[in-house]
Design an enzyme around this catalytic site. Structure first.
Site, PDB file in Angstrom:
ATOM      1  N   VAL A  71       0.835  -1.203   0.000  1.00  0.00           N
ATOM      2  CA  VAL A  71       0.000   0.000   0.000  1.00  0.00           C
ATOM      3  C   VAL A  71       0.871   1.256   0.000  1.00  0.00           C
ATOM      4  O   VAL A  71       0.620   2.218  -0.745  1.00  0.00           O
ATOM      5  CB  VAL A  71      -0.964  -0.006   1.205  1.00  0.00           C
ATOM      6  CG1 VAL A  71      -1.728   1.314   1.273  1.00  0.00           C
ATOM      7  CG2 VAL A  71      -1.932  -1.178   1.107  1.00  0.00           C
ATOM      8  N   CYS A  72       1.922   1.252   0.820  1.00  0.00           N
ATOM      9  CA  CYS A  72       2.802   2.413   0.914  1.00  0.00           C
ATOM     10  C   CYS A  72       3.533   2.675  -0.401  1.00  0.00           C
ATOM     11  O   CYS A  72       3.800   3.832  -0.751  1.00  0.00           O
ATOM     12  CB  CYS A  72       3.805   2.221   2.046  1.00  0.00           C
ATOM     13  SG  CYS A  72       3.024   2.065   3.665  1.00  0.00           S
ATOM     14  N   THR A  73       3.844   1.616  -1.121  1.00  0.00           N
ATOM     15  CA  THR A  73       4.496   1.778  -2.425  1.00  0.00           C
ATOM     16  C   THR A  73       3.617   2.598  -3.361  1.00  0.00           C
ATOM     17  O   THR A  73       4.087   3.508  -4.050  1.00  0.00           O
ATOM     18  CB  THR A  73       4.799   0.402  -3.037  1.00  0.00           C
ATOM     19  OG1 THR A  73       5.726  -0.292  -2.196  1.00  0.00           O
ATOM     20  CG2 THR A  73       5.393   0.532  -4.433  1.00  0.00           C
TER      21      THR A  73
END
Length: 218
Positions: free
Chosen positions: A44-46
């Protein structure tokens, strides 16, 4: 102590992908977004880091800097950046803090105060480090958002809130539900009708005495 809107944003010195940084000095006389991530190489952070990089020109036009944070070392960030560019089409174009000792995370109340930096920590261990802080030129916190692990953040919403906060800081107005730039606003309750008549000589719509709707001031 929990950090709240209106509090001074804690100052800190940290290692980043663009060298050592002193936070308040780095902000200067503008605005800043500090957004954090539980761990590098997480899915998700990517997606978030790539999208924020694409959105950066919009923040630039609003005199707002961007800085990311993860509890992994800067050396890991440098490798992760390549993955982000490959999968999202844009590499981060803003500094990323390596908060391995959890100093910044604790200053901003993003993680349990007794947590300790450990290379074996997982994203789940760092679950509460998924926050957004908007800091104003006065170094005060203007917005705090914290998201769950599995839900990607809406950075278009962060941009919308920035527009609202900058507008309401300049004019004595508030923005209604789902407001977007260019739409009608609400005259602040601190403005008397006599004052409003001077500022808005063409008048305003008032379905209730406490609800005074007017075109967005320029």
């Amino acid at each position: 102590m929990s950090l709240r809107i209106g509090d001074e944003a804690p100052d800190f010195t940290a290692a980043t992908t663009e060298g050592e940084l002193h936070f308040h000095e780095w902000i200067g006389d503008g605005w800043a977004i500090l957004f954090s991530h539980p761990k590098d190489f997480t899915p998700v952070c990517t997606t978030e880091l790539g999208y924020m990089a694409k959105l950066k020109p919009e923040f630039d036009t609003r005199n707002c800097k961007i800085i990311g944070l993860s509890t992994d070392p800067v050396s890991d960030h440098v490798v992760w950046v390549k993955d982000i560019e490959e999968t999202q089409g844009q590499a981060p174009n803003y500094p990323m803090i390596g908060d391995t000792d959890l100093n910044v995370a604790k200053l901003y109340d993003m993680i349990h105060p007794n947590a300790s930096g450990d290379a074996k920590r997982t994203a789940a261990d760092n679950a509460t480090i998924r926050s957004v802080f908007l800091v104003g030129p006065d170094k005060k916190v203007k917005l705090i958002l914290t998201y769950p692990m599995t839900t990607g953040r809406n950075f278009d919403e962060v941009l919308r809130v920035l527009d609202s906060i900058q507008l309401t800081a300049k004019h004595k107005v508030a923005t209604p539900v789902n407001w977007k730039p260019g739409e009608d606003v609400i005259i602040a309750g601190s403005v008397s009708n006599d004052e409003a008549k001077i500022k808005y000589p063409d008048g305003w719509k008032s379905p209730k005495p406490y609800l005074r709707i007017v075109a967005q001031p320029k």
